[in-house]
Design a protein around this motif. Sequence first.
Motif, PDB file in Angstrom:
ATOM      1  N   SER A 255       0.829  -1.212   0.000  1.00  0.00           N
ATOM      2  CA  SER A 255       0.000   0.000   0.000  1.00  0.00           C
ATOM      3  C   SER A 255       0.862   1.260   0.000  1.00  0.00           C
ATOM      4  CB  SER A 255      -0.957   0.014   1.196  1.00  0.00           C
ATOM      5  OG  SER A 255      -0.249  -0.078   2.416  1.00  0.00           O
ATOM      6  N   GLY A 259       0.531   3.955  -3.038  1.00  0.00           N
ATOM      7  CA  GLY A 259       0.250   5.343  -2.687  1.00  0.00           C
ATOM      8  C   GLY A 259       1.432   6.239  -2.958  1.00  0.00           C
ATOM      9  N   ASP A 262       1.678   6.423  -7.181  1.00  0.00           N
ATOM     10  CA  ASP A 262       0.527   6.916  -7.934  1.00  0.00           C
ATOM     11  C   ASP A 262      -0.090   8.190  -7.370  1.00  0.00           C
ATOM     12  OD1 ASP A 262       0.848   4.859  -9.649  1.00  0.00           O
ATOM     13  OD2 ASP A 262      -0.848   3.678  -8.970  1.00  0.00           O
ATOM     14  N   ALA A 263      -0.294   8.233  -6.049  1.00  0.00           N
ATOM     15  CA  ALA A 263      -0.926   9.407  -5.457  1.00  0.00           C
ATOM     16  C   ALA A 263      -0.050  10.639  -5.644  1.00  0.00           C
ATOM     17  CB  ALA A 263      -1.211   9.167  -3.977  1.00  0.00           C
ATOM     18  N   SER A 264       1.250  10.489  -5.405  1.00  0.00           N
ATOM     19  CA  SER A 264       2.159  11.628  -5.558  1.00  0.00           C
ATOM     20  C   SER A 264       2.260  12.059  -7.017  1.00  0.00           C
ATOM     21  CB  SER A 264       3.552  11.257  -5.029  1.00  0.00           C
ATOM     22  OG  SER A 264       3.524  11.045  -3.639  1.00  0.00           O
ATOM     23  N   THR A 320      -5.870  12.992  -2.691  1.00  0.00           N
ATOM     24  CA  THR A 320      -5.277  11.663  -2.862  1.00  0.00           C
ATOM     25  C   THR A 320      -6.230  10.569  -2.402  1.00  0.00           C
ATOM     26  OG1 THR A 320      -4.211  11.731  -0.685  1.00  0.00           O
ATOM     27  CG2 THR A 320      -2.950  12.565  -2.543  1.00  0.00           C
ATOM     28  N   GLN A 321      -7.138  10.886  -1.501  1.00  0.00           N
ATOM     29  CA  GLN A 321      -8.225   9.985  -1.118  1.00  0.00           C
ATOM     30  C   GLN A 321      -9.531  10.693  -1.416  1.00  0.00           C
ATOM     31  OE1 GLN A 321      -6.036   8.334   2.884  1.00  0.00           O
ATOM     32  NE2 GLN A 321      -8.231   8.050   2.747  1.00  0.00           N
ATOM     33  N   PHE A 384      -5.646  13.747   2.728  1.00  0.00           N
ATOM     34  CA  PHE A 384      -5.033  12.466   3.058  1.00  0.00           C
ATOM     35  C   PHE A 384      -5.888  11.651   4.032  1.00  0.00           C
ATOM     36  CE2 PHE A 384      -1.621  15.306   1.766  1.00  0.00           C
ATOM     37  CZ  PHE A 384      -0.907  14.514   0.883  1.00  0.00           C
ATOM     38  N   CYS A 391      -3.471   8.764   5.942  1.00  0.00           N
ATOM     39  CA  CYS A 391      -2.313   8.284   5.200  1.00  0.00           C
ATOM     40  C   CYS A 391      -1.024   8.507   5.992  1.00  0.00           C
ATOM     41  CB  CYS A 391      -2.217   8.991   3.858  1.00  0.00           C
ATOM     42  SG  CYS A 391      -0.717   8.593   2.916  1.00  0.00           S
ATOM     43  N   GLU A 394       1.780  11.071   4.482  1.00  0.00           N
ATOM     44  CA  GLU A 394       1.372  12.438   4.150  1.00  0.00           C
ATOM     45  C   GLU A 394       2.552  13.413   4.123  1.00  0.00           C
ATOM     46  OE1 GLU A 394      -1.391  16.019   6.082  1.00  0.00           O
ATOM     47  OE2 GLU A 394      -1.517  13.971   6.856  1.00  0.00           O
ATOM     48  N   ALA A 397       4.791  12.827   1.150  1.00  0.00           N
ATOM     49  CA  ALA A 397       4.110  13.172  -0.099  1.00  0.00           C
ATOM     50  C   ALA A 397       4.126  14.681  -0.345  1.00  0.00           C
ATOM     51  CB  ALA A 397       2.673  12.649  -0.065  1.00  0.00           C
ATOM     52  N   ASN A 431      -6.870   6.648  -7.774  1.00  0.00           N
ATOM     53  CA  ASN A 431      -6.394   7.995  -8.109  1.00  0.00           C
ATOM     54  C   ASN A 431      -7.041   8.496  -9.389  1.00  0.00           C
ATOM     55  OD1 ASN A 431      -4.215   8.471  -6.004  1.00  0.00           O
ATOM     56  ND2 ASN A 431      -3.565   6.504  -6.830  1.00  0.00           N
TER      57      ASN A 431
END
Length: 462
Positions: A255, A259, A262-264, A320-321, A384, A391, A394, A397, A431
Amino acid sequence: MKLPDGPKTSPRSLSHHFKTDPLGFMDAMNESYGDIFTIMAGSTPLVIVSNPQGMKQIFTSAKEITASGKLNQGGALLVGSNGLLMLDGLRHKHRRQLLMPPLHGNRVKAYGQRICQVTEKVMNDLGSGKSFYAYPTVQKITLEVILQALFGLHSGERYEQFRRLFSNLLSFARSRWLSLSLSYPFLRQDLGRWSPWGYWQSLQRQFNKLLQSEIEERRSQADRDRTDVLSELVFACDETGQPMTYEDLRDLFPSLLLGGQDASATAITWSLYWIHRLKDVRERLLEELDTLGESPDPMSIVALPYLSAVCNEVLRIYPTQVVTFPRLVESPIEVMGYELSPGTVIRGSIYLTHQREDLYPEPKEFKPERFLERQYSPYEFLPFGGGARRCPGEALALFEMKIVLATILSRYQLALADEKKVEKPKAIGVNYPPASGLKMVILGERPRQERSHQLIVSSANP
């Protein structure tokens, strides 16, 4: 039990709408039913809340509403059974505490120079005058950063092995083939690496072998000066005081990998879009960056107020969420005037909270200055997530986002390939990067004299 109102459409139709246009689905539900509504998931009520007071109740009513790991079990095939998402109570709290030190404070600061170097390397490889797609390009940067932060790797044979494997693993984790296999159990058959499930199993075996070799090596050659997540965990004990098993260690990483890349990458790509679409934003941001001069200290970059406001506005529009992790009502509780009974599932819609007109006037417009003019509570701005499932990455990121953007903007001149095109989000996993991947053109390096001139102008006009 008195549930909030909600759509009476068939579950299949609702599911199709959500899968094809999740953000549009939430906008439509909010327009029809307001900031709290119910969707029936079979016989289980799913209550969606976007009111800040409701958000506060979700995060603070820990006895009545629990962040139950069993609600996340559907992701076990993707991220393992012992990861943070699946754990509850003392096990969850203890392992979250183990992860926090290497992802916060001075540990994060140590990654600053490396982030700058990786960003420059990736950007220099593009070549002046060439077009490129921003999202996959930024993914290369964020993958390098996560290799450094999680595993302390930035060169050598083991680094190359991890980099190639993670690139393949993360790419396939986002694929339609794996999504279908996870949705339909009869497709989960290992028919060799040329079958979707067989290929996923092959990647998992490679990851297990590589990670186990790295763990054994770290344990046999202890280096207490290393600051990455893996080095922190290999000598850690679980909540009972026993050394953590390999399975416990392994399942903490998937995870964070998903995260962390992809999230960043999504947040940074959207930043590049808005900054190069809106001239006033770009000019103000460049002026602020130029006050730091050549080769600024990373912590000076992170402290810049307008850069922080730009990043916050990006995360407001596409957090991001998009929704909080599901919570389970364990005992009767009143939420926003509705009596919710045990067994009800409740989620906060972060996306809809960030779209509230009363908090963010003209919410569809990109206006970083709103974060300079007002301080938002953690129930009004929560990109987050919040509470026990917030997260853990955070701080890293946000740090990475600011350093990457500052490095690109200070050193390179970019432009959107099509300045008139309005980018739309596309769901890839959890995302929502630009659907096109965001095609841009690198015009060349930013002239040093331009930076120097702006620095002089800025200094002369405080």
